[in-house]
Scaffold this motif. Structure first.
Motif, PDB file in Angstrom:
ATOM      1  N   PHE A   1       0.841  -1.196   0.000  1.00  0.00           N
ATOM      2  CA  PHE A   1       0.000   0.000   0.000  1.00  0.00           C
ATOM      3  C   PHE A   1       0.881   1.252   0.000  1.00  0.00           C
ATOM      4  CE2 PHE A   1      -3.145  -2.950   1.953  1.00  0.00           C
ATOM      5  CZ  PHE A   1      -4.188  -2.746   1.062  1.00  0.00           C
ATOM      6  N   MET A   2       2.021   1.155   0.693  1.00  0.00           N
ATOM      7  CA  MET A   2       2.900   2.311   0.825  1.00  0.00           C
ATOM      8  C   MET A   2       4.343   1.922   0.522  1.00  0.00           C
ATOM      9  SD  MET A   2       1.627   4.438   4.152  1.00  0.00           S
ATOM     10  CE  MET A   2       1.832   6.050   3.400  1.00  0.00           C
ATOM     11  N   PHE A   3       5.134   2.940   0.217  1.00  0.00           N
ATOM     12  CA  PHE A   3       6.569   2.789   0.005  1.00  0.00           C
ATOM     13  C   PHE A   3       7.277   3.581   1.089  1.00  0.00           C
ATOM     14  CE2 PHE A   3      10.439   4.690  -1.894  1.00  0.00           C
ATOM     15  CZ  PHE A   3      11.179   3.524  -2.019  1.00  0.00           C
ATOM     16  N   ARG A   4       8.316   2.973   1.674  1.00  0.00           N
ATOM     17  CA  ARG A   4       9.079   3.645   2.729  1.00  0.00           C
ATOM     18  C   ARG A   4      10.527   3.784   2.284  1.00  0.00           C
ATOM     19  NH1 ARG A   4       9.000   0.117   7.497  1.00  0.00           N
ATOM     20  NH2 ARG A   4      10.328  -1.141   6.199  1.00  0.00           N
ATOM     21  N   GLN A   5      11.086   4.980   2.486  1.00  0.00           N
ATOM     22  CA  GLN A   5      12.508   5.191   2.223  1.00  0.00           C
ATOM     23  C   GLN A   5      13.001   6.299   3.138  1.00  0.00           C
ATOM     24  OE1 GLN A   5      13.493   6.140  -1.838  1.00  0.00           O
ATOM     25  NE2 GLN A   5      15.625   5.648  -1.527  1.00  0.00           N
ATOM     26  N   ASN A   6      14.045   6.001   3.887  1.00  0.00           N
ATOM     27  CA  ASN A   6      14.659   6.981   4.794  1.00  0.00           C
ATOM     28  C   ASN A   6      13.646   7.631   5.735  1.00  0.00           C
ATOM     29  OD1 ASN A   6      17.151   6.530   3.490  1.00  0.00           O
ATOM     30  ND2 ASN A   6      16.662   8.070   1.956  1.00  0.00           N
ATOM     31  N   GLY A   7      12.761   6.833   6.300  1.00  0.00           N
ATOM     32  CA  GLY A   7      11.787   7.351   7.249  1.00  0.00           C
ATOM     33  C   GLY A   7      10.672   8.168   6.622  1.00  0.00           C
ATOM     34  N   GLN A   8      10.580   8.162   5.311  1.00  0.00           N
ATOM     35  CA  GLN A   8       9.541   8.880   4.579  1.00  0.00           C
ATOM     36  C   GLN A   8       8.580   7.864   3.961  1.00  0.00           C
ATOM     37  OE1 GLN A   8       9.602  12.519   4.285  1.00  0.00           O
ATOM     38  NE2 GLN A   8      10.985  12.081   5.970  1.00  0.00           N
ATOM     39  N   TYR A   9       7.299   8.163   3.994  1.00  0.00           N
ATOM     40  CA  TYR A   9       6.265   7.249   3.511  1.00  0.00           C
ATOM     41  C   TYR A   9       5.430   7.913   2.433  1.00  0.00           C
ATOM     42  CZ  TYR A   9       7.408   4.461   7.582  1.00  0.00           C
ATOM     43  OH  TYR A   9       8.078   3.707   8.502  1.00  0.00           O
ATOM     44  N   GLU A  10       5.083   7.108   1.414  1.00  0.00           N
ATOM     45  CA  GLU A  10       4.255   7.616   0.331  1.00  0.00           C
ATOM     46  C   GLU A  10       3.372   6.478  -0.161  1.00  0.00           C
ATOM     47  OE1 GLU A  10       4.837   9.681  -4.078  1.00  0.00           O
ATOM     48  OE2 GLU A  10       6.587   9.195  -2.876  1.00  0.00           O
ATOM     49  N   LEU A  11       2.128   6.816  -0.512  1.00  0.00           N
ATOM     50  CA  LEU A  11       1.234   5.800  -1.058  1.00  0.00           C
ATOM     51  C   LEU A  11       1.762   5.316  -2.399  1.00  0.00           C
ATOM     52  CD1 LEU A  11      -2.404   7.144  -0.506  1.00  0.00           C
ATOM     53  CD2 LEU A  11      -1.341   5.182   0.585  1.00  0.00           C
ATOM     54  N   ASN A  12       1.703   4.008  -2.617  1.00  0.00           N
ATOM     55  CA  ASN A  12       1.991   3.456  -3.933  1.00  0.00           C
ATOM     56  C   ASN A  12       0.784   3.724  -4.827  1.00  0.00           C
ATOM     57  OD1 ASN A  12       4.569   2.307  -3.700  1.00  0.00           O
ATOM     58  ND2 ASN A  12       3.760   0.548  -2.633  1.00  0.00           N
ATOM     59  N   PRO A  13       0.978   3.678  -6.146  1.00  0.00           N
ATOM     60  CA  PRO A  13      -0.180   3.795  -7.032  1.00  0.00           C
ATOM     61  C   PRO A  13      -1.170   2.665  -6.746  1.00  0.00           C
ATOM     62  CG  PRO A  13       1.875   3.846  -8.289  1.00  0.00           C
ATOM     63  CD  PRO A  13       2.229   3.506  -6.876  1.00  0.00           C
ATOM     64  N   LYS A  14      -2.446   2.932  -6.908  1.00  0.00           N
ATOM     65  CA  LYS A  14      -3.475   1.925  -6.588  1.00  0.00           C
ATOM     66  C   LYS A  14      -3.290   0.646  -7.397  1.00  0.00           C
ATOM     67  CE  LYS A  14      -6.987   4.569  -4.402  1.00  0.00           C
ATOM     68  NZ  LYS A  14      -8.351   4.569  -3.981  1.00  0.00           N
ATOM     69  N   GLU A  15      -2.634   0.748  -8.565  1.00  0.00           N
ATOM     70  CA  GLU A  15      -2.403  -0.456  -9.374  1.00  0.00           C
ATOM     71  C   GLU A  15      -1.510  -1.459  -8.644  1.00  0.00           C
ATOM     72  OE1 GLU A  15      -3.455   2.963 -11.616  1.00  0.00           O
ATOM     73  OE2 GLU A  15      -1.523   2.707 -10.647  1.00  0.00           O
ATOM     74  N   MET A  16      -0.748  -1.002  -7.672  1.00  0.00           N
ATOM     75  CA  MET A  16       0.145  -1.886  -6.925  1.00  0.00           C
ATOM     76  C   MET A  16      -0.538  -2.471  -5.684  1.00  0.00           C
ATOM     77  SD  MET A  16       3.773   0.115  -7.127  1.00  0.00           S
ATOM     78  CE  MET A  16       4.706  -1.205  -6.346  1.00  0.00           C
ATOM     79  N   TRP A  17      -1.675  -1.931  -5.311  1.00  0.00           N
ATOM     80  CA  TRP A  17      -2.369  -2.410  -4.121  1.00  0.00           C
ATOM     81  C   TRP A  17      -2.911  -3.820  -4.361  1.00  0.00           C
ATOM     82  CZ3 TRP A  17      -5.775   2.016  -1.731  1.00  0.00           C
ATOM     83  CH2 TRP A  17      -4.967   3.121  -1.458  1.00  0.00           C
ATOM     84  N   PRO A  18      -2.941  -4.636  -3.343  1.00  0.00           N
ATOM     85  CA  PRO A  18      -3.397  -6.012  -3.527  1.00  0.00           C
ATOM     86  C   PRO A  18      -4.906  -6.163  -3.663  1.00  0.00           C
ATOM     87  CG  PRO A  18      -2.734  -5.647  -1.252  1.00  0.00           C
ATOM     88  CD  PRO A  18      -2.417  -4.389  -2.005  1.00  0.00           C
ATOM     89  N   LEU A  19      -5.666  -5.108  -3.446  1.00  0.00           N
ATOM     90  CA  LEU A  19      -7.138  -5.173  -3.583  1.00  0.00           C
ATOM     91  C   LEU A  19      -7.584  -4.444  -4.829  1.00  0.00           C
ATOM     92  CD1 LEU A  19      -8.287  -4.483   0.073  1.00  0.00           C
ATOM     93  CD2 LEU A  19      -8.290  -6.645  -1.110  1.00  0.00           C
TER      94      LEU A  19
END
Length: 189
Positions: free
Chosen positions: A171-189
């Protein structure tokens, strides 16, 4: 963003010299001169290609006395190459859930104030609840870990587990303590 990493990975591998280097390293570690000799290329050319492969973490190096040997990280290569299957409509990774089912699961696992009673054990239901807890998170905005923790606390007290699940479930991508939503196409639902 994870999708960008995946694109960068495949672009980097889209070079026949790099693929030939990977094929050579599959047989075991080699030093740059040996790779250059086997491929009939100059050492600076090999250094350039090896640095690109190190950028995507499929090659790593170890020094033995005055010689640097390059190794192939086969597990990382397999994992990144297989990650493309996580995107799209593959039934193995994406659950088909209709709105009625989502409403039913959310009702069963939340309190009247909207807080989550407990995280479901069943994966499909857990994904529905995780998606529910993403309400209010904006697409394209980068959040600090503290901001994500505060957002999760609105729904559930165990923010560390939920935060980890957001990342593990794509659902999200984490890098260096920063979080961002992944595109909905990557979500498992």
């Amino acid at each position: 963003m994870q999708l960008n990493r995946l694109v960068h990975f495949h672009k980097t591998l889209g070079d026949k010299t790099r693929i030939r280097i990977i094929a050579l390293l599959k047989g075991g570690p080699l030093h740059g001169q040996a790779i250059a000799g086997k491929l009939g290329l100059t050492p600076p050319t090999i250094s350039h290609h090896l640095s690109k492969l190190r950028e995507i973490d499929v090659v790593y190096q170890r020094r033995e006395k005055n010689t640097i040997y390059f190794y192939l990280d086969e597990k990382k290569l397999e994992r990144m190459a297989g990650a493309i299957l996580m995107i799209g409509g593959d039934e193995m990774f994406n659950f088909q859930v209709d709105d009625q089912e989502k409403v039913r699961v959310i009702k069963n696992f939340t309190l009247p104030d909207g807080r989550v009673k407990t995280l479901p054990a069943q994966r499909k239901k857990k994904l529905i609840i995780l998606e529910y807890m993403l309400r209010g998170i904006e697409q394209g905005r980068v959040y600090s870990e503290k901001e994500i923790n505060e957002h999760i606390r609105q729904f559930h007290e165990d923010f560390a587990t939920v935060r980890r699940e957001f990342v593990m479930c794509q659902f999200m991508f984490r890098q260096n303590g920063q979080y961002e939503l992944n595109p909905k196409e990557m979500w498992p639902l």
